[in-house]
Motif scaffolding. Sequence first.
Motif, PDB file in Angstrom:
ATOM      1  N   GLU A  54      -6.144  -1.573  -7.559  1.00 52.18           N
ATOM      2  CA  GLU A  54      -6.926  -1.420  -6.335  1.00 52.18           C
ATOM      3  C   GLU A  54      -8.099  -2.391  -6.272  1.00 52.18           C
ATOM      4  OE1 GLU A  54      -6.010   0.519  -3.837  1.00 52.18           O
ATOM      5  OE2 GLU A  54      -4.224   0.995  -5.013  1.00 52.18           O
ATOM      6  N   LEU A  55      -8.519  -2.898  -7.413  1.00 51.71           N
ATOM      7  CA  LEU A  55      -9.634  -3.843  -7.435  1.00 51.71           C
ATOM      8  C   LEU A  55      -9.310  -5.100  -6.630  1.00 51.71           C
ATOM      9  CD1 LEU A  55     -12.413  -4.699  -8.723  1.00 51.71           C
ATOM     10  CD2 LEU A  55     -11.053  -5.779 -10.529  1.00 51.71           C
ATOM     11  N   PHE A  56      -8.035  -5.510  -6.634  1.00 53.98           N
ATOM     12  CA  PHE A  56      -7.650  -6.747  -5.957  1.00 53.98           C
ATOM     13  C   PHE A  56      -7.888  -6.677  -4.447  1.00 53.98           C
ATOM     14  CE2 PHE A  56      -4.142  -7.384  -9.400  1.00 53.98           C
ATOM     15  CZ  PHE A  56      -5.129  -7.569 -10.349  1.00 53.98           C
ATOM     16  N   TYR A  57      -7.886  -5.472  -3.906  1.00 56.18           N
ATOM     17  CA  TYR A  57      -8.006  -5.300  -2.459  1.00 56.18           C
ATOM     18  C   TYR A  57      -9.429  -4.912  -2.038  1.00 56.18           C
ATOM     19  CZ  TYR A  57      -3.032  -5.058  -3.396  1.00 56.18           C
ATOM     20  OH  TYR A  57      -1.770  -5.329  -3.864  1.00 56.18           O
ATOM     21  N   ASP A  58     -10.334  -4.848  -2.990  1.00 59.27           N
ATOM     22  CA  ASP A  58     -11.729  -4.528  -2.690  1.00 59.27           C
ATOM     23  C   ASP A  58     -12.354  -5.653  -1.869  1.00 59.27           C
ATOM     24  OD1 ASP A  58     -14.709  -4.333  -3.118  1.00 59.27           O
ATOM     25  OD2 ASP A  58     -14.094  -2.588  -4.288  1.00 59.27           O
ATOM     26  N   ALA A  59     -13.208  -5.281  -0.916  1.00 59.10           N
ATOM     27  CA  ALA A  59     -13.837  -6.276  -0.043  1.00 59.10           C
ATOM     28  C   ALA A  59     -14.709  -7.252  -0.834  1.00 59.10           C
ATOM     29  CB  ALA A  59     -14.669  -5.572   1.026  1.00 59.10           C
ATOM     30  N   LYS A  60     -15.167  -6.857  -2.014  1.00 60.67           N
ATOM     31  CA  LYS A  60     -16.036  -7.731  -2.816  1.00 60.67           C
ATOM     32  C   LYS A  60     -15.245  -8.653  -3.738  1.00 60.67           C
ATOM     33  CE  LYS A  60     -18.237  -4.259  -4.626  1.00 60.67           C
ATOM     34  NZ  LYS A  60     -19.193  -3.472  -5.461  1.00 60.67           N
ATOM     35  N   THR A  61     -13.905  -8.503  -3.741  1.00 63.22           N
ATOM     36  CA  THR A  61     -13.079  -9.234  -4.691  1.00 63.22           C
ATOM     37  C   THR A  61     -12.439 -10.475  -4.068  1.00 63.22           C
ATOM     38  OG1 THR A  61     -12.547  -7.207  -5.905  1.00 63.22           O
ATOM     39  CG2 THR A  61     -11.080  -9.077  -6.221  1.00 63.22           C
ATOM     40  N   SER A  62     -12.478 -11.563  -4.819  1.00 64.55           N
ATOM     41  CA  SER A  62     -11.763 -12.786  -4.450  1.00 64.55           C
ATOM     42  C   SER A  62     -10.778 -13.110  -5.560  1.00 64.55           C
ATOM     43  CB  SER A  62     -12.738 -13.955  -4.262  1.00 64.55           C
ATOM     44  OG  SER A  62     -13.653 -13.692  -3.218  1.00 64.55           O
TER      45      SER A  62
ATOM     46  N   GLY B 168       0.806  -1.207   0.000  1.00 63.16           N
ATOM     47  CA  GLY B 168       0.000   0.000   0.000  1.00 63.16           C
ATOM     48  C   GLY B 168       0.837   1.252   0.000  1.00 63.16           C
ATOM     49  N   LYS B 169       0.148   2.407  -0.046  1.00 64.45           N
ATOM     50  CA  LYS B 169       0.847   3.679  -0.177  1.00 64.45           C
ATOM     51  C   LYS B 169       1.753   3.959   1.016  1.00 64.45           C
ATOM     52  CE  LYS B 169      -2.727   5.788  -3.047  1.00 64.45           C
ATOM     53  NZ  LYS B 169      -3.731   6.848  -3.149  1.00 64.45           N
ATOM     54  N   SER B 170       1.349   3.507   2.181  1.00 64.62           N
ATOM     55  CA  SER B 170       2.145   3.782   3.371  1.00 64.62           C
ATOM     56  C   SER B 170       3.149   2.678   3.669  1.00 64.62           C
ATOM     57  CB  SER B 170       1.214   3.954   4.575  1.00 64.62           C
ATOM     58  OG  SER B 170       0.443   2.772   4.769  1.00 64.62           O
ATOM     59  N   GLY B 171       3.236   1.692   2.801  1.00 62.33           N
ATOM     60  CA  GLY B 171       4.212   0.631   2.961  1.00 62.33           C
ATOM     61  C   GLY B 171       3.650  -0.631   3.592  1.00 62.33           C
ATOM     62  N   GLU B 172       2.414  -0.594   4.054  1.00 68.95           N
ATOM     63  CA  GLU B 172       1.847  -1.784   4.672  1.00 68.95           C
ATOM     64  C   GLU B 172       1.456  -2.804   3.622  1.00 68.95           C
ATOM     65  OE1 GLU B 172      -1.895   0.367   3.487  1.00 68.95           O
ATOM     66  OE2 GLU B 172       0.161   0.871   4.088  1.00 68.95           O
ATOM     67  N   VAL B 173       1.574  -4.073   3.995  1.00 67.73           N
ATOM     68  CA  VAL B 173       1.170  -5.142   3.097  1.00 67.73           C
ATOM     69  C   VAL B 173      -0.335  -5.300   3.212  1.00 67.73           C
ATOM     70  CG1 VAL B 173       1.356  -7.587   2.574  1.00 67.73           C
ATOM     71  CG2 VAL B 173       3.381  -6.321   3.322  1.00 67.73           C
ATOM     72  N   ARG B 174      -1.010  -5.216   2.085  1.00 65.64           N
ATOM     73  CA  ARG B 174      -2.479  -5.286   2.113  1.00 65.64           C
ATOM     74  C   ARG B 174      -2.956  -6.703   1.825  1.00 65.64           C
ATOM     75  NH1 ARG B 174      -4.381  -0.495  -1.764  1.00 65.64           N
ATOM     76  NH2 ARG B 174      -2.593  -1.202  -2.976  1.00 65.64           N
TER      77      ARG B 174
ATOM     78  N   THR C 101      -9.326  -2.479 -15.479  1.00 64.01           N
ATOM     79  CA  THR C 101     -10.337  -2.660 -14.427  1.00 64.01           C
ATOM     80  C   THR C 101      -9.935  -1.946 -13.141  1.00 64.01           C
ATOM     81  OG1 THR C 101      -9.325  -4.708 -13.594  1.00 64.01           O
ATOM     82  CG2 THR C 101     -10.955  -4.926 -15.365  1.00 64.01           C
ATOM     83  N   ASN C 102      -8.871  -1.177 -13.165  1.00 66.99           N
ATOM     84  CA  ASN C 102      -8.305  -0.572 -11.958  1.00 66.99           C
ATOM     85  C   ASN C 102      -9.096   0.671 -11.539  1.00 66.99           C
ATOM     86  OD1 ASN C 102      -6.713   0.420  -9.885  1.00 66.99           O
ATOM     87  ND2 ASN C 102      -4.790   0.086 -10.976  1.00 66.99           N
ATOM     88  N   PRO C 103      -9.782   0.627 -10.380  1.00 64.68           N
ATOM     89  CA  PRO C 103     -10.571   1.790  -9.936  1.00 64.68           C
ATOM     90  C   PRO C 103      -9.723   3.032  -9.686  1.00 64.68           C
ATOM     91  CG  PRO C 103     -11.163  -0.193  -8.700  1.00 64.68           C
ATOM     92  CD  PRO C 103      -9.911  -0.514  -9.456  1.00 64.68           C
ATOM     93  N   ALA C 104      -8.406   2.877  -9.533  1.00 64.11           N
ATOM     94  CA  ALA C 104      -7.547   4.038  -9.310  1.00 64.11           C
ATOM     95  C   ALA C 104      -7.650   5.035 -10.456  1.00 64.11           C
ATOM     96  CB  ALA C 104      -6.092   3.587  -9.139  1.00 64.11           C
ATOM     97  N   ALA C 105      -8.039   4.572 -11.635  1.00 64.11           N
ATOM     98  CA  ALA C 105      -8.202   5.468 -12.781  1.00 64.11           C
ATOM     99  C   ALA C 105      -9.305   6.492 -12.525  1.00 64.11           C
ATOM    100  CB  ALA C 105      -8.531   4.661 -14.031  1.00 64.11           C
ATOM    101  N   GLU C 106     -10.202   6.188 -11.593  1.00 58.60           N
ATOM    102  CA  GLU C 106     -11.290   7.112 -11.268  1.00 58.60           C
ATOM    103  C   GLU C 106     -11.114   7.791  -9.919  1.00 58.60           C
ATOM    104  OE1 GLU C 106     -15.239   5.475 -13.469  1.00 58.60           O
ATOM    105  OE2 GLU C 106     -14.726   4.456 -11.606  1.00 58.60           O
ATOM    106  N   THR C 107     -10.348   7.158  -9.011  1.00 54.00           N
ATOM    107  CA  THR C 107     -10.329   7.650  -7.627  1.00 54.00           C
ATOM    108  C   THR C 107      -9.011   8.270  -7.186  1.00 54.00           C
ATOM    109  OG1 THR C 107      -9.659   5.447  -6.822  1.00 54.00           O
ATOM    110  CG2 THR C 107     -12.032   5.900  -6.984  1.00 54.00           C
TER     111      THR C 107
END
Length: 461
Positions: free
Chosen positions: A433-441, A279-285, A390-396
């Motif tokens: 960012e899609l990979f870390y979405d709560a709805k994503t497996s 992640g942005k702060s260095g934490e493993v997501r 499919t990356n939501p970062a393109a919008e957010t």
Amino acid sequence: MTTFIAVLYIISFALFIYGLMGLTGPRTAVRGNWIAAVGMGIAVIATLLTPGMSNWLLIALGVAIGVAVGVPSARKVKMTAMPQMVALFNGVGGGAVALIAWVEFRTTDGYAHEPAYVAIASLFAAIVGSVSFWGSNIAFGKLQELISGRPITLGKLQQPVNALVLIAAIVFAVVIAIGGDAELLMIGLLVAAGVLGVVVVLPIGGADMPVVISLLNALTGLSAAAMGLALDNTALIVAGMIVGASGSILTNLMAKAMNRSIPAIVAGGFGGGTAVASGKSGEVRPVRSTSASDTAIQMAYANKVVVVPGYGMAVAQAQHVVREMAKLLEAKGITVEYAIHPVAGRMPGHMNVLLAEADVPYEQLKEMDEINSEFAQTDVALVIGANDVTNPAAETDPGSPIYGMPILKVNHSRSVIVLKRSMSSGFAGIDNELFYDAKTSMLFGDAKSSVGEIVEELKAL
């Protein structure tokens, strides 16, 4: 004979245009290619019938070599390598135009006693053809991974160097046009234009490569048309203008699909960076993984499933087993559709061709603008090898290099299942960012094997 040749050219042009119309859909694409090929054959015959044509042995030798190299390579190339072949063949066309311009320079003693438009058109063709040849070879190297897909730049010197070699090519052309007949001038022009093609394409990253291939294709067409004007060859003029116009339109459409400007891409695009693993702060997501069995159960109880194919599906050659999976779902009364991003894969239409090869009904292929409004009513979005599109970062995320690029809004679905070998990044070199979405497996593994396991599970349900 002159009238007969003109009639043959008119017939060939009509076949070019009619064949191009057939390329608008997968059902007519093969027929369109054959029609256009027949048109090109007629144009070649008309050219060979031109009075004064000679060197038949060299012509026959060239045709034989071209057939011996082109046919086997085109038949053996895999669909995943088709973008590389398009880039390579396009480069050959540009190189041929540049060599013809050089020959014209030599046979006319530096365009002496030739009308000004002949010299100008020929010199333009030489510059653009050389740029296209060397630029296409760099694009081929990047796509084939012979060269790093990352942007290779000169830093702050990049734009000055680009301008310098462009000015050098133009200066050589001007000196020749006003009467210079030293062959070193033409060699210098071709070398400067070749360097320009290299230094312009090297800084462009993998994410922009589909647009670059289309742009280089358009340049080759324009150079051929200019050379046709210089040689007074109607076939070259018309065919070159068709390629140049269609390539320019396609380049513009693709750039808009990525919310990018063509000058920005040529100036050095995003893409090819190093994958971001945390992640942005260095934490493993953390991500949530799933199994083929759970995926099959989840889809079996859905009302609507949308398959989102990407380059990973093409690499795994999973299109046929994906079609088999879709048939099993449809037999259970589940609606299955396919979401196609304009630049999914490595060239326009890549996914359409792969799915058509697997006999996926054309009506089930939905373009981005059409399918995005349907994701909110989608129970399961199955992403197979697609990444940046499919990356939501393109919008957010305004700081993301793909910010502003239109994407497939799979994150609006009720649930998302992503099939990938690993957490590696796409062409843009950034986390999805899609990979870390709560709805994503995440279902890790080879796409073809994973979908095959899903098929077996569906059969058992």
